[in-house]
Design an enzyme around this catalytic site. Structure first.
Site, PDB file in Angstrom:
ATOM      1  N   GLY A  94       0.816  -1.217   0.000  1.00  0.00           N
ATOM      2  CA  GLY A  94       0.000   0.000   0.000  1.00  0.00           C
ATOM      3  C   GLY A  94       0.845   1.260   0.000  1.00  0.00           C
ATOM      4  O   GLY A  94       0.549   2.235  -0.700  1.00  0.00           O
ATOM      5  N   CYS A  95       1.907   1.247   0.785  1.00  0.00           N
ATOM      6  CA  CYS A  95       2.767   2.433   0.883  1.00  0.00           C
ATOM      7  C   CYS A  95       3.542   2.647  -0.414  1.00  0.00           C
ATOM      8  O   CYS A  95       3.779   3.787  -0.817  1.00  0.00           O
ATOM      9  CB  CYS A  95       3.700   2.315   2.078  1.00  0.00           C
ATOM     10  SG  CYS A  95       2.790   2.320   3.640  1.00  0.00           S
ATOM     11  N   THR A  96       3.917   1.573  -1.081  1.00  0.00           N
ATOM     12  CA  THR A  96       4.591   1.696  -2.369  1.00  0.00           C
ATOM     13  C   THR A  96       3.621   2.244  -3.413  1.00  0.00           C
ATOM     14  O   THR A  96       3.974   3.151  -4.183  1.00  0.00           O
ATOM     15  CB  THR A  96       5.171   0.340  -2.804  1.00  0.00           C
ATOM     16  OG1 THR A  96       6.122  -0.089  -1.817  1.00  0.00           O
ATOM     17  CG2 THR A  96       5.840   0.428  -4.165  1.00  0.00           C
TER      18      THR A  96
ATOM     19  N   ALA B  90       3.221   6.013  -2.611  1.00  0.00           N
ATOM     20  CA  ALA B  90       4.431   6.788  -2.910  1.00  0.00           C
ATOM     21  C   ALA B  90       4.637   6.928  -4.411  1.00  0.00           C
ATOM     22  O   ALA B  90       4.979   8.018  -4.901  1.00  0.00           O
ATOM     23  CB  ALA B  90       5.646   6.133  -2.254  1.00  0.00           C
TER      24      ALA B  90
END
Length: 155
Positions: free
Chosen positions: A46-48, A51
């Site tokens: 999710g964070c990738t 970002a």
């Protein structure tokens, strides 16, 4: 659970280390519009997604007058590796004590793999040139987030 911020609140200032160990403060961006987004953990799916969404839309955000800062509890090595692996061209900052996440109301309980844990909650804020929040979103869905954010900022 910390108090959620809303549009009109003064954005809490912070000073955190970037990928190279330099101190970066929100005050460094005084007079500019800034998007501050908090994410739980570098290099996770999710964070990738989030970002890379910011990376891919950075030029349009900058042409609309916004700088982007990403903040997570990861250490300097983790955010440096994440920035390099994903070719992220905006500052990532380390908040290992969750001080900034707590100040922004972006720290609390969440469910991971069926367990309740405490940590940084995916959240995004727009700060105007005077240091006031113009936008605050909690429990952000990483998929398509920046497109939705751009619509909100333009509206």
């Amino acid at each position: 659970m910390t108090r959620h911020l809303t549009a009109g609140d003064t954005a809490p200032d912070f000073t955190l280390s970037d990928t190279e160990g330099r101190s970066v403060s929100l005050a460094d961006y005084s007079g500019k519009n800034v998007i501050v987004y908090l994410y739980p953990k570098a290099a996770t799916p999710g964070c990738t997604t989030e970002a890379c969404d910011f990376r891919d839309n950075l030029a349009s955000l900058q042409s609309a007058g916004y700088q982007v800062l990403g903040i997570s509890p990861d250490d300097q090595d983790a955010i440096r590796d994440f920035a390099a692996a994903e070719s992220l061209s905006f500052p990532l900052l380390s908040d290992p004590e969750n001080t900034t996440a707590k100040a922004y109301g972006a720290f609390g309980e969440k469910t991971l793999q069926g367990r309740t844990v405490e940590g940084t909650l995916r959240s995004t804020f727009a700060v105007d040139a005077d240091g006031k929040l113009t936008y605050a979103e909690y429990d952000v869905d990483a998929e398509g987030h920046v497109g939705r954010l751009r619509e909100q900022l333009a509206g």
